[in-house]
Design a protein around this motif. Structure first.
Motif: not given
Length: 722
Positions: A602-605, A609-613, A638-640, A705-715
Motif C-alpha cells: 500500500l505504501g508503494a501505491l 501511480a506517479r510512475r504510470v502518470t 511539486d515532487d521535488a 536530474p535537476a528536479l529529483r523527487p523528495a523522499w525518493r518519490g515515495l510520497a
C-alpha cells in the motif's frame, strides 16, 4: 481572455483521484462490519458505493448540483433493488411497507448473535444506510472540499464493530483504513491556494488508527442484557445452546484471578443434569441467599484435601451467574442479591450482573490417590444424573460406550477410558464444525453425528462423554464456565495474576463419586484436564492429546497442586509461584508478515501511480504534446517540493526555477531543456497548435536530474496538488 477561460476550465475539471480515495475510504470503513454481519450484504454495499461515487464524478463535469441529484437517483434505485417488497410499499402507494421492514431489520440486530445472518430486511437497511453515507462523504470531500469532516462519520462506522466485538484482525483493517484515510485527506480537490501539511495529515491518520485499535477495546461495556449483538464477547448464555459462545475467538479479558495455590482453577457458572429429547437443561431448584453460605464440603477420611482461596476482580463479564471454583463453601464481597443452588454449589442473581464486582471464594480441592479412586462407588448420586432416553441406550452412543469401556473394572476406570478415547488422535477439535443440519447442538442426534464425524468443539466432547458415561452406569452432568486463566506476569500481594479471556469459555463433564462428590473430567483434546484427575492420572494407556488447541487457548497444562491441610476456616498460605505466560495463538509471526507486506504494497501505491502518470505524459510528449509535457514539468516541481504559486504562468515558473543557479545552471543542459519545453507550451497555449514541436520527451529526461523527487518519490505531491 481565452487563455484565462482555458485555465479556469482546467482548474474546475474534477479529478478522479479524490473520488477513488472516497471509494477506498468507504470500503475500508465498512470492512470491520464483516465481523458482526454474515455474508449477503457486503458486495451489494460496495456496488452502491462505487455507483454513487462514479455518478458524482461524472455529474461534476457538468455541475455540482447535478452530481447530488444523480447520486440521489442512484441511491433510490439501489434501495429499490434491495427492498424486500414492491415499489408501491416502498413509496407508500396502497400503504407504507417501509416501517415494517425497518422494524424487522432492527429486531434482527437486537435479537441475533454475532455474526448476524443478514436477511432481506437487514440487507435493505444496510444498503440504504451505506448509500446515504457514500453521498455524505463524497459531497463533503469533493463538493464542499472538507475531507477532514468526511473522515468523522467514516471513523464512527469503523470503530463501532471494534466496540461491539473486539478482534485481533481489526488491526489489519485499521492499517488499511488509515492508509485510505490518508489518501482521502491528501487528495482533496480544493481550488483555494492553501498549503498542505503532510505531517498533519499523517498525524490525523495515526490518531484515528490508535482510537480504532487501542481506545475502542478499552471502552467500558454497559450492561446490555437482551441485546445479543452488543453482548458479545462479555456476556454468556449458560445453556448448552453454546454454538456461538463457544466459538468465541475474542481474547477480550473478562476477569482477573488470583489464588493461593500453584495454578488457577476452573470457574464454574452453571451445571446441566437433566437430559431429554431437546438436549440439556440448566439445573434449577430451591435457592437460599448467598449470605447464608453453602453447606460444608464433606471429605472422607484419608483423602487429601487442600484449602484454596480464589480472588476474582476486574470483572467485565455480563452474566447472571457467579464464576466459582468447584467445592466452594464461602464467598465474600459479591454483594447483595445473589442466591445459591445447594445441589451444584453455584450462585446466580435475578436482578443484577457480575460486571464490576470483586469477590473472594473459598473452596476445597480434593486429591484422591489412584487406589482411592479405584475404590469409590457411585451409589449416592441423584437419579437425574443417570437419566437417559431409549434412543441413547440402544443407539450408537450406548453401543460405542460399551465397546470403549469393555475392559474397565471400576467406575473410575470407565470414566478414564471414555476420557482417554475422546482425547485420542481419533478426534479433532474444530471451531469450524458445521452449524447446519442439527450438528451444532447437544441432543442425541447431534452427538451421534459427532461420533461419526469425530470433529467438534467442547460442547460435543462434553456431551458425548456425559451420555456415554450414563449408558455404562456413571452419574454425570455438564458444567459450563471458564478454563484457568493465563499468567500475566503481574503479582498482587505476592500472588500471580491470571487473565481469563472470553475465548476460555468452556464446557466439561463431571462424574459423581461417593465420598468426594462431583469430580471434573475433561475429554476435549488439548485442554488442561480436570485437576482431580491429573493429580493421580498415570495410566500409560492414556494417550497424549494431539488435536489443535481449542478456542479457550489453554496451552498451559496445570502442574500438580501443592497441598495443605484443610480446616474449617481455611487460612491461605503463600504457595503460589509465577508461571510463564503462555503464548497465544495470535502471537504466531504469520500475521506480522502479512501486515508488513500490506504496508509495503500500500505504501508503494502512490509511487506506482506517479510512475504510470509520468509514463503516459512521456508518451504524449513523444508525440509532440507540449501541454502534457509541461504538466510533467509542474509535477516534477511539486515532487521535488519546490514552492510554487498556483497562479504562476509557465514563463513565471521557468523564471523562478532559473533563479536557483545551483539547481539549474544558466548554460547547463537542464536550463536548455526547460527553455525548449517553455517555448513549446507557449506556442501551444497562444497559437492553439503544437505543430513542429517534435519529440519533447528528451527534454523532460534532461530536466529530471535537476528536479529529483523528495523522499525518493515515495510520497509524490503531484498526485494531489494541481
Amino acid at each position: 481572455m481565452g487563455r484565462r477561460d482555458l485555465r479556469g476550465a482546467a482548474m474546475n475539471k474534477p479529478r478522479i483521484l479524490p473520488h477513488l480515495a472516497v471509494i477506498a475510504a468507504l470500503v475500508t470503513a465498512i470492512l470491520p462490519l464483516t465481523t458482526l454481519l454474515d455474508t449477503g450484504w457486503f458486495v451489494a454495499s460496495v456496488a452502491i458505493i462505487v455507483a454513487i461515487v462514479a455518478v458524482g464524478y461524472a455529474g461534476r463535469w457538468v455541475r455540482g448540483s447535478v452530481a447530488i441529484s444523480a447520486q440521489a437517483l442512484v441511491w433510490f434505485v439501489g434501495i429499490w433493488w434491495a427492498y424486500p417488497g414492491g415499489i408501491g410499499d416502498l413509496v407508500g402507494i396502497g400503504g407504507w411497507g417501509l416501517p415494517r421492514v425497518l422494524e424487522s431489520a432492527g429486531a434482527q440486530i437486537l435479537t441475533s448473535v454475532a455474526p448476524v445472518a443478514v436477511g432481506a430486511p437487514l440487507r435493505f437497511a444496510l444498503v440504504g444506510a451505506i448509500g446515504l453515507l457514500a453521498i455524505l462523504v463524497d459531497a463533503s470531500a469533493n463538493s464542499w472540499r472538507m475531507p477532514l469532516v468526511s473522515a468523522l462519520p467514516l471513523a464512527a462506522v469503523f470503530i463501532a464493530p471494534q466496540i461491539a466485538v473486539p478482534r485481533d484482525d481489526h488491526l489489519l483493517y485499521a492499517i488499511v483504513f488509515a492508509i485510505a484515510l490518508l489518501l482521502l485527506i491528501a487528495s482533496r480537490g480544493s481550488a483555494e491556494p492553501r498549503r498542505r501539511s503532510s505531517v498533519a495529515a499523517v498525524a490525523i491518520v495515526v490518531v484515528a488508527a490508535c482510537v480504532a485499535v487501542v481506545a475502542a477495546p478499552l471502552v467500558p461495556y454497559a450492561p446490555t442484557t437482551g441485546i445479543a449483538l452488543y453482548t458479545r464477547p462479555t456476556s454468556v448464555d449458560v445453556s448448552i445452546e453454546l454454538g456461538d459462545d463457544l466459538r468465541n475467538r475474542s481474547n477480550v479479558e473478562v476477569m482477573q484471578v488470583r489464588t493461593n495455590l500453584l495454578v488457577a482453577p476452573y470457574l464454574r457458572l452453571a451445571t446441566h443434569t437433566g437430559f431429554g429429547d431437546d438436549g440439556w437443561q440448566v439445573d434449577t431448584g430451591g435457592t437460599t441467599p448467598l449470605s447464608e453460605g453453602f453447606d460444608d464440603v464433606e471429605v472422607a477420611d484419608g483423602i487429601e484435601s487442600t484449602a484454596r482461596t480464589t480472588w476474582v476482580d476486574q470483572v467485565r463479564l455480563d452474566t447472571l451467574f457467579l464464576p466459582l471454583p468447584e467445592n466452594t463453601f464461602d464467598v465474600d464481597g459479591a454483594g447483595d442479591g445473589w442466591q445459591i443452588l445447594a445441589s451444584n454449589r453455584t450462585a446466580r442473581t435475578s436482578s443484577g450482573t457480575t460486571q464490576g464486582i470483586d469477590y473472594a471464594a473459598r473452596s476445597i480441592d480434593l486429591s484422591p490417590t489412584r487406589e482411592q479412586f479405584e475404590a469409590l462407588r457411585t451409589t449416592g448420586a441423584p437419579d437425574a444424573a443417570l437419566e437417559l432416553t431409549d434412543e441413547v441406550l440402544s443407539g450408537t452412543i450406548g453401543s460405542t460406550a460399551a465397546t470403549v469401556t469393555a475392559d474397565a473394572r471400576t467406575p473410575y476406570d470407565r470414566a478414564i477410558a471414555l476420557q482417554s478415547w475422546l482425547r485420542s488422535s481419533e478426534f479433532t477439535y474444530s471451531l469450524d464444525t458445521p452449524v447446519t443440519d442439527g450438528f451444532d447442538g447437544s441432543d442425541a442426534e447431534a452427538i451421534e453425528t459427532f461420533l461419526e464425524v469425530r470433529e467438534g468443539y467442547c460442547v460435543h466432547f462434553a456431551s458425548a462423554f456425559t451420555l456415554m458415561a450414563r449408558s455404562v452406569g456413571l452419574p454425570t452432568r455438564i458444567a459450563v464456565g471458564y478454563l484457568p486463566g493465563v499468567a500475566t506476569g503481574d503479582r498482587v500481594d505476592g500472588r500471580p495474576v491470571y487473565s481469563v479471556t472470553a475465548d476460555r469459555l468452556h464446557a466439561w463433564p463431571e462424574v459423581y463419586f461417593d465420598d468426594i462428590g462431583w469430580t471434573q473430567f475433561d475429554p476435549t483434546p488439548s485442554v488442561a484436564q480436570a485437576q482431580n484427575v491429573t493429580a493421580v492420572e498415570s495410566d500409560p494407556s492414556d494417550p497424549e492429546p494431539e488435536a489443535p488447541a481449542p478456542s479457550a487457548a489453554a496451552e498451559d497444562e496445570p502442574e500438580p497442586q501443592a497441598t495443605e491441610t484443610a480446616s474449617a476456616t481455611p487460612t491461605p498460605t503463600e504457595t503460589a509461584a509465577t508461571t510463564p505466560q503462555a503464548e497465544r495463538d495470535d502471537a504466531n509471526p504469520w500475521w506480522i508478515l502479512v501486515v508488513a507486506a500490506a504496508i509495503i504494497v500500500l505504501g508503494a501505491l502512490p509511487w506506482a501511480a506517479r510512475r504510470v502518470t509520468r509514463a503516459l505524459r512521456l508518451a504524449a510528449a513523444r508525440r509532440g504534446d507540449a501541454v502534457a509535457a509541461w504538466r510533467e514539468v509542474v509535477a516534477m516541481v511539486d515532487d521535488a517540493r519546490i514552492p510554487r504559486g498556483r497562479a504562476l504562468s509557465e514563463r513565471a515558473l521557468a523564471r523562478a526555477l532559473l533563479a536557483d543557479p545551483v539547481r539549474l545552471a544558466p548554460a547547463g543542459p537542464e536550463a536548455t531543456a526547460l527553455a525548449a519545453l517553455l517555448g513549446a507550451v507557449e506556442r501551444a497555449r497562444y497559437s492553439g497548435s503544437a505543430a513542429g514541436a517534435g519529440d519533447l520527451s528528451p527534454h523532460l529526461r534532461a530536466l529530471a536530474p535537476a528536479l529529483r523527487p523528495a523522499w525518493r518519490g515515495l510520497a509524490p505531491r503531484s498526485l494531489w496538488r494541481r
